[in-house]
Enzyme design. Structure first.
Site, PDB file in Angstrom:
ATOM      1  N   LYS A  46       5.708   4.762  -0.768  1.00  0.00           N
ATOM      2  CA  LYS A  46       5.351   5.398  -1.199  1.00  0.00           C
ATOM      3  C   LYS A  46       6.457   6.323  -1.088  1.00  0.00           C
ATOM      4  CE  LYS A  46       0.844   6.582  -2.776  1.00  0.00           C
ATOM      5  NZ  LYS A  46      -0.332   7.095  -1.776  1.00  0.00           N
ATOM      6  N   GLY A  53       1.058  -1.155  -0.176  1.00  0.00           N
ATOM      7  CA  GLY A  53      -0.306  -0.065  -0.173  1.00  0.00           C
ATOM      8  C   GLY A  53       1.117   1.439  -0.200  1.00  0.00           C
ATOM      9  N   SER A  54       0.260   2.452   0.229  1.00  0.00           N
ATOM     10  CA  SER A  54       0.557   3.766   0.410  1.00  0.00           C
ATOM     11  C   SER A  54       2.285   3.672   1.413  1.00  0.00           C
ATOM     12  CB  SER A  54       0.303   4.956   0.853  1.00  0.00           C
ATOM     13  OG  SER A  54      -1.299   4.709   0.261  1.00  0.00           O
ATOM     14  N   VAL A  55       2.223   2.391   2.572  1.00  0.00           N
ATOM     15  CA  VAL A  55       4.123   2.660   3.361  1.00  0.00           C
ATOM     16  C   VAL A  55       5.318   2.706   1.455  1.00  0.00           C
ATOM     17  CG1 VAL A  55       2.736   2.064   5.244  1.00  0.00           C
ATOM     18  CG2 VAL A  55       4.315   0.501   3.425  1.00  0.00           C
TER      19      VAL A  55
END
Lengths: 385, 639
Positions: B344, B340-342
């Site tokens: 990014k 997921g967004s981790v």
């Protein structure tokens, strides 16, 4: 038709050979019939047996005492039978034999089951193994049968003799007690041999006997087959069926020439040796007293057998001759089978070492046999020419 | 026959009889000769050999189990110890009939009917003279057996030590457990070394440090009889240590206890993690970025380690293995999740490093992203869009559109190459086995992964969603914590480790293991700083996705929230948590390192199927960090 005459029936006479060898001085004892060489050797073997047994039972005084009592009972029986004139023995033989057969049938019908086999009759106070009786009754019956007939037996007579052996042997084997059955067959067979059957007939019988082994194999219990098989290759199952043989060979072999000393047999004391107070006591002697101890024991046995054969040679009628010879040869047969089994020459059949192994019945039987020898020697029938 | 009785020729008969007697005498002498020569052979010729065998008969070598090494946490708190117990043991060769014996034990209630087959197999796989531990007994069971002992030749109870874990549930997946040596274990060990041991490390540290923990087996010679009963045991009464011969000439070689282990784990953090993860599935891994020490290693739900050393019944084991929450599964080590967004911050760093964007580069976020020439809309988590976004703000608010664009610009193979330098897609090298490698997708990966040519093609859309940590990418919580630690240390990763030192079981000498540095990432300081600032912004700036959760901390935290979709939404479908099957709901993730000035803890939290990371994972991280900074307050570092 009998040109025989009892030299002496009364116990008061001093004229028989054995009377002169009387050991005891008091007058009332003079009438006792005894054969000193036999008595001394028997006591020596019994004494040696007790010494070894004390070690084999782990220095247990109670067990030793019990065996001592058995020895006394056997000795009493020995002394008692020695006083019975052979003529009386002969007259009673058929009754003894058939009584034995009836007991064997009773054992099969109502006998106690001990160690998976019905061998014992519980007589209330004592248990009793009728098969032991047959060890003596069979040779007696053969001797009785041949007594009034000419030696060697004819073919028909031979068949009767074989029946005399086979019937009790089969009954005993059914219990199942293969060891005793073999001993009974041996006792009877040896008597037949002594009766002068020709070598050819013996050979034929021997081959027939071997042939009968095949159906016998079918009759055998699993443990008996295993015993025979492990006898052929004991190392195949060192912790199972071959255990006994291997352990007894180790006991004997580690004993060496002089042995490890009394009470020092590690095999026996550490319980590696099975049945060390009964069937395998020969190994205990070998371990603790070495080859020398065993040679001494074997020498004593040979003296007994030799004396028995001597008595047989001197006996004056067919019954006593055959009986004395059979008793002596059977005794040696026991020794040979037991020793051979312990040192791995023969299969394990559960035959005690005569006069040494713990256990009462066989000791009494043997001593009764020796008692008959003494009686035969002390009441020789003189052939009046 | 009727011509009267035939005349008996006595003289002839006597001669016949005498000849038979003589023949018998000769046979007797010959048989005696055979017997004597046999005895001569046994007692004189082969005497030496049999004497040696009779020695062997008396002596039995009794193996002595070494005491298993203890396991401590980094502050010396005992995590694994040995407690006295009763063991039901069986010596196969002394049991006449195994089935009968087991039947009888079953009747006594000492053997579970369900375990029969397993026990039979276990006994069969041992040699006849080897002791097999059937199970551990309670005091009451031991007493019940003791009074009936004589009915069970070859079965016995033996005093022993059993592994005990004071924090059995909190440290389960890090520590692992010991249990009965299985037939499979027998193939991988030196059997003689385990002659006296009944248990062996099965998982975790207990397994990977088995050799150190186990120690060296000893033995003593005993005088025994054939049934195996000990008659004399020189070692039983004397407490003498050391090898050597006793006065009776019986040798004793004492076992050498196993080494004690010192773990990097701080039990206070571990307990905090266990408490915070109560009732959820997921994992927490905390690593010290300065040396790779794994301070916390927790997988939820957990299980009690203490059930294994004493012998778990088949029924209980089945209950554990068929539990739909899979408590035995080590999520921290082998659970693979879409990041997921981790992901990014790592992609942002990649973009900065490759120079495809600079820090001031801005894009317009309308709430969706479209590839040129395609109609498909890749939606932002915020339907109305974030508006104008630069790198810093895109990380803080976790703008999806920015990273869709970034990924497309970076290209998938560059992304893969960069992510691998942070340890994604490979085992981190933690000192316990069973690590999952995860997936870092690339064109090459897709070609080897799929068989059919049409599946082997990499589609541009797959690159787009890789930008927000969806698609093929899979990572483990351990990898996340490790990569996050690399961010925290600005490119100086250390191999994660659970064991940081050993203590000699005899001398007490402590050997601390050197941290093992991994390949340094040589990136521009300014780039590291930008990412650091952005992650700090996540917890501190207005609009930061973890600002509320981290409000009011006495320490500064850099972090990143993540929400991983388990279920792919159709083009125009709305994500409706309430009506979605629980197992299809989003995973929540959170990365954090602190203190921001000089990070000493890197934390990765994954919570399965409970929704977005800011709501689920971040609060858990907060609880653990609070413990770390208040109660533990750096002491976690001291030894």
């Amino acid at each position: 038709m009998f040109i025989l005459q009892k030299q002496s029936m009364s116990l008061g006479s001093f004229e028989t050979g054995s009377r002169r060898e009387l050991l005891f001085s008091p007058l009332y004892l003079r009438n006792i019939v005894m054969d000193v060489p036999l008595l001394v050797t028997l006591l020596a073997v019994n004494g040696l047996g007790l010494v070894v047994l004390y070690s084999a039972v782990g220095s247990n005084a109670t067990l030793l005492l019990r065996q001592g009592v058995r020895c006394l009972i056997a000795l009493t029986a020995f002394l008692f039978v020695a006083q019975i004139p052979p003529r009386i023995l002969r007259l009673w033989t058929p009754r003894i034999f058939f009584f034995g057969l009836v007991l064997l049938v009773l054992v099969i019908l109502i006998g106690d089951v001990g160690q998976g086999a019905q061998r014992w009759l519980d007589l209330g106070i004592v248990s009793f193994q009728p098969s032991e009786l047959l060890k003596l009754a069979v040779p007696m019956m053969i001797a009785w049968f041949m007594h009034e007939r000419r030696l060697p037996p004819t073919f028909t007579e031979l068949l009767v003799l074989i029946l005399i052996i086979i019937i009790p042997a089969l009954l005993i084997a059914r219990q199942p007690d293969l060891g005793t059955a073999i001993l009974v067959v041996a006792a009877g067979g040896l008597t037949i041999l002594l009766s002068g059957v020709s070598v050819r007939v013996i050979t034929v019988l021997g081959l027939l006997g071997l042939g009968s082994m095949l159906p016998l194999w079918q009759f055998m219990r699993e443990y008996q087959r295993v015993r025979v098989l492990t006898f052929l290759n004991p190392e195949s199952d060192p912790l199972g069926a071959g255990y006994n043989i291997i352990q007894s060979k180790i006991a004997l072999g580690s004993g060496g020439l002089f042995g490890k000393g009394w009470l020092n047999g590690t095999q026996a004391h550490l319980e590696f040796l099975p049945e060390r107070s009964t069937d395998f006591i020969f190994a205990v002697i070998g371990e603790e007293f070495g080859l020398l101890g065993l040679l001494l024991l074997l020498a004593l046995y040979l003296v007994l057998v030799g004396r028995g054969l001597f008595i047989a040679a001197q006996a004056r009628d067919t019954f006593t001759r055959l009986l004395a010879g059979a008793v002596s040869l059977t005794f040696f047969f026991y020794v040979f089978v037991n020793a051979g089994m312990v040192c791995g020459l023969l299969p394990i059949v559960g035959v005690p070492l005569p006069l040494v192994s713990a256990g009462g019945t066989s000791m009494v039987t043997l001593m009764v046999g020796f008692g008959m020898l003494v009686a035969i020697q002390g009441n020789r029938i003189i052939l009046v020419r | 026959m009727n011509q009267a009785v035939p005349f008996k020729n006595h003289w002839k008969e006597q001669r016949l009889f005498l000849s038979r007697l003589i023949a018998a005498g000769i046979i007797i002498l010959l048989s005696t000769g055979v017997l004597v020569s046999r005895l001569f052979q046994l007692q004189i010729v082969e005497h030496q050999q049999f004497a040696a065998m009779s020695q062997g008969n008396r002596l039995r070598i009794e193996p002595l189990a070494p005491t298993r090494g203890l396991i401590f946490d980094r502050n010396g708190v005992v995590l694994a110890e040995n407690l006295p117990t009763w063991e039901l043991v069986l010596i196969p060769e002394e049991v006449a009939d195994l089935d009968v014996a087991l039947d009888a034990l079953e009747a006594l209630g000492l053997v579970d009917p369900d375990d029969r087959n397993g026990l039979t197999e276990l006994v069969r796989s041992h040699r006849g003279f080897e002791r097999v531990k059937l199970r551990n007994l309670t005091e009451e069971e031991a007493a019940r057996f003791a009074v009936r002992r004589h009915h069970f030749p070859g079965v016995d109870i033996r005093e022993g030590l059993v592994r005990s874990y004071p924090y059995g549930e909190a440290v389960a997946h890090a520590l692992g457990y010991v249990a009965s040596i299985s037939p499979a274990d027998l193939r991988r060990i030196e059997r003689s070394e385990y002659a006296a041991s009944s248990n062996i490390g099965k998982t975790g540290v207990e397994r990977s440090y088995e050799q150190l923990l186990h120690g060296v087996v000893g033995y003593r010679q005993q005088v025994v009889n054939a049934p195996g009963r000990v008659l004399f045991d020189p070692a039983a009464n004397t407490g003498l240590a050391g090898a050597g011969a006793s006065p009776t000439g019986l040798e004793t070689k004492w076992p050498i206890p196993g080494d004690n282990l010192i773990l990097a784990i701080d039990i206070r953090l571990q307990l905090a993690a266990a408490a915070a993860m109560e009732g959820v599935r997921g994992a927490v891994v905390a690593i010290d970025p300065t040396n790779g020490d794994v301070l916390t290693f927790f997988s939820a739900p957990s299980f009690d380690l203490n059930r294994f050393p004493t012998g778990l019944s088949r029924t209980d084991l089945r209950a554990l293995t068929t539990d739909s929450d899979e408590p035995l599964f080590n999520r921290a080590l082998a659970g693979t999740y879409p990041p997921g967004s981790v992901i990014k911050p790592f992609l942002a760093l990649a973009a900065l490093d490759y120079g495809v964007v600079d820090a001031d580069h801005e894009i317009m976020c309308p709430g969706y992203f479209m590839l040129p020439g395609q109609s498909r809309r890749y939606r932002d988590w915020k339907p109305q869009g974030h508006g104008r976004m630069d790198l810093h703000q895109a990380i803080i608010e976790s703008c999806d559109v920015y990273f869709y664009q970034l990924a497309v610009t970076l290209e998938i193979d560059s992304i893969a190459q960069f992510l691998r330098t942070f340890g994604f897609g490979a085992a981190t090298g933690l000192d316990i086995s069973g690590e999952a490698r995860g997936i870092v997708p690339s064109r090459e990966w897709k070609r080897s992964r799929f068989a059919r040519p049409e599946e082997q093609i990499w589609f541009p859309g797959e690159t787009v969603i890789t930008g927000i940590g969806q698609g093929f990418t899979l990572v483990t919580p351990l990898q996340l914590a490790h990569a996050n630690a690399t961010l925290a240390s600005r490119g100086k990763p250390f191999q994660p480790r659970l064991v940081i030192g050993t203590e000699n079981g005899m001398t007490g000498e402590v050997i601390l293991l050197e941290p093992r540095a991994q390949l340094t990432l040589d990136l521009d300081d300014a780039d590291w700083q930008r990412i650091h600032d952005a992650m700090l912004g996540v917890t501190e700036d207005i609009g930061g996705s973890a600002r509320e959760v981290m409000a009011g901390t006495a320490y500064r935290v850099a972090g990143k929230t993540g929400t991983a979709q388990v279920y792919s939404l159709a083009q125009d479908e709305e994500y409706d948590e309430e009506n979605l099957d629980e197992r299809l709901r989003d995973h929540g993730l959170f990365l954090a390192y602190a203190p921001a000035e000089a990070p000493s803890i890197s934390l990765a939290v994954v919570v399965e199927n409970r929704g977005g990371g800011s709501r689920t994972a971040a609060p858990i991280a907060r609880q653990i960090l609070d413990v770390y900074f208040t109660e533990a307050e750096y002491v976690a570092r001291q030894l």
